[in-house]
Design a protein around this motif. Structure first.
Motif, short mmCIF file in Angstrom:
data_model
loop_
_atom_site.label_atom_id
_atom_site.label_comp_id
_atom_site.label_asym_id
_atom_site.label_seq_id
_atom_site.Cartn_x
_atom_site.Cartn_y
_atom_site.Cartn_z
N MET A 15 0.84 -1.19 0.00
CA MET A 15 0.00 0.00 0.00
C MET A 15 0.88 1.25 0.00
N VAL A 16 0.48 2.25 -0.77
CA VAL A 16 1.19 3.52 -0.83
C VAL A 16 0.42 4.50 0.04
N ASN A 17 1.06 4.98 1.10
CA ASN A 17 0.42 5.88 2.06
C ASN A 17 1.16 7.21 2.12
N GLY A 18 1.40 7.80 1.00
CA GLY A 18 2.12 9.07 0.97
C GLY A 18 2.66 9.32 -0.42
N ASP A 19 3.70 10.12 -0.48
CA ASP A 19 4.30 10.51 -1.75
C ASP A 19 5.75 10.04 -1.79
N PRO A 20 6.07 8.99 -2.55
CA PRO A 20 7.47 8.54 -2.64
C PRO A 20 8.25 9.41 -3.62
N ARG A 21 8.33 10.69 -3.33
CA ARG A 21 8.94 11.65 -4.26
C ARG A 21 10.42 11.36 -4.45
N ILE A 22 10.90 11.67 -5.62
CA ILE A 22 12.32 11.54 -5.92
C ILE A 22 13.03 12.66 -5.18
N ILE A 23 14.02 12.31 -4.38
CA ILE A 23 14.73 13.30 -3.58
C ILE A 23 15.72 14.05 -4.46
N GLY A 24 16.34 13.39 -5.40
CA GLY A 24 17.25 14.08 -6.29
C GLY A 24 18.51 13.29 -6.52
N GLN A 25 19.51 13.95 -7.04
CA GLN A 25 20.77 13.29 -7.31
C GLN A 25 21.43 12.93 -5.98
N MET A 26 21.90 11.71 -5.91
CA MET A 26 22.52 11.23 -4.69
C MET A 26 23.66 12.15 -4.27
N ALA A 27 23.88 12.26 -2.99
CA ALA A 27 24.94 13.05 -2.37
C ALA A 27 24.68 14.55 -2.48
N HIS A 28 23.69 14.97 -3.25
CA HIS A 28 23.37 16.39 -3.36
C HIS A 28 21.95 16.65 -2.87
N ASN A 29 21.35 15.69 -2.20
CA ASN A 29 19.93 15.83 -1.87
C ASN A 29 19.69 16.38 -0.47
N GLY A 30 20.74 16.61 0.32
CA GLY A 30 20.55 17.14 1.66
C GLY A 30 20.01 16.12 2.64
N ALA A 31 19.82 14.90 2.23
CA ALA A 31 19.31 13.87 3.13
C ALA A 31 20.43 13.37 4.03
N LYS A 32 20.05 12.72 5.12
CA LYS A 32 21.05 12.17 6.03
C LYS A 32 21.84 11.05 5.37
N ASP A 33 21.20 10.30 4.50
CA ASP A 33 21.86 9.22 3.78
C ASP A 33 22.09 9.67 2.34
N PRO A 34 23.34 9.83 1.91
CA PRO A 34 23.58 10.33 0.55
C PRO A 34 23.16 9.36 -0.55
N ASN A 35 22.90 8.08 -0.23
CA ASN A 35 22.48 7.11 -1.24
C ASN A 35 20.97 7.08 -1.44
N LEU A 36 20.21 7.77 -0.60
CA LEU A 36 18.76 7.74 -0.69
C LEU A 36 18.30 8.44 -1.96
N TYR A 37 17.51 7.74 -2.77
CA TYR A 37 17.07 8.27 -4.05
C TYR A 37 15.62 8.74 -4.00
N PHE A 38 14.75 8.00 -3.31
CA PHE A 38 13.38 8.45 -3.16
C PHE A 38 12.96 8.31 -1.70
N ALA A 39 11.99 9.14 -1.31
CA ALA A 39 11.54 9.16 0.08
C ALA A 39 10.84 7.85 0.42
N THR A 40 11.22 7.27 1.55
CA THR A 40 10.58 6.03 2.01
C THR A 40 9.71 6.27 3.23
N THR A 41 9.78 7.48 3.80
CA THR A 41 8.95 7.84 4.95
C THR A 41 8.31 9.20 4.70
N ASN A 42 7.16 9.40 5.30
CA ASN A 42 6.47 10.69 5.24
C ASN A 42 7.16 11.67 6.17
N SER A 43 6.76 12.95 6.13
CA SER A 43 7.39 13.97 6.97
C SER A 43 7.19 13.69 8.45
N ASP A 44 6.14 12.95 8.82
CA ASP A 44 5.92 12.62 10.23
C ASP A 44 6.67 11.36 10.66
#
Length: 140
Positions: A15-44
């Motif tokens: 089931m999809v319960n949110g928006d698995p948006r593309i975070i962006g180019q790896m290592a430039h996405n500002g995420a804690k994990d530079p390998n993360l390509y799309f969001a796996t969790t919601n903002s909450d």
């Protein structure tokens, strides 16, 4: 709506319960994990993909193409020069470059929600590498 993901059991829809948006180019996405390509969790912090409740049937309702892999960039270049000896014979010199600019092409992100260490992450590149080829051909 549901989506078949990764190497999960055949026919299993998550089931999809949110928006698995593309975070962006790896290592430039500002995420804690530079390998993360799309969001796996919601903002909450709740997971976007959840397994269906046992004994339920989920319809696959137009979710095709929900997640796209990173793009591919590959430039091939060839230069040819003909050196005639007479009307019927001569040489042809060829210089060819495959993946001429040696652009890194990222592999596909992990699409199996049960693999918590690789889900949503790109962990490698494709095997495309630059190849140069020179040849001299005699024609008659």
């Amino acid at each position: 709506s549901g989506i078949p993901l990764g190497s999960c059991q055949a026919g299993q829809f998550w089931m999809v319960n949110g928006d698995p948006r593309i975070i962006g180019q790896m290592a430039h996405n500002g995420a804690k994990d530079p390998n993360l390509y799309f969001a796996t969790t919601n903002s909450d912090g709740s997971p976007i993909f959840t397994p269906p409740a046992k004994g339920t049937f989920n319809l696959h309702n137009g979710v095709r193409g929900l997640i796209y892999r990173p793009g591919l960039e590959n430039w091939n270049i060839g230069l040819y020069k003909k050196f005639s000896i007479n009307e019927r014979t001569g040489f042809q010199f060829r210089a060819e470059a495959f993946d001429a600019f040696n652009h890194p092409n990222w592999g596909s992100p992990g699409l199996n929600p049960t693999a918590t260490t690789t889900f949503g992450k790109v962990t490698g590149k494709t095997d495309d590498v630059r190849n140069l080829q020179l040849s001299l051909r005699y024609y008659f």
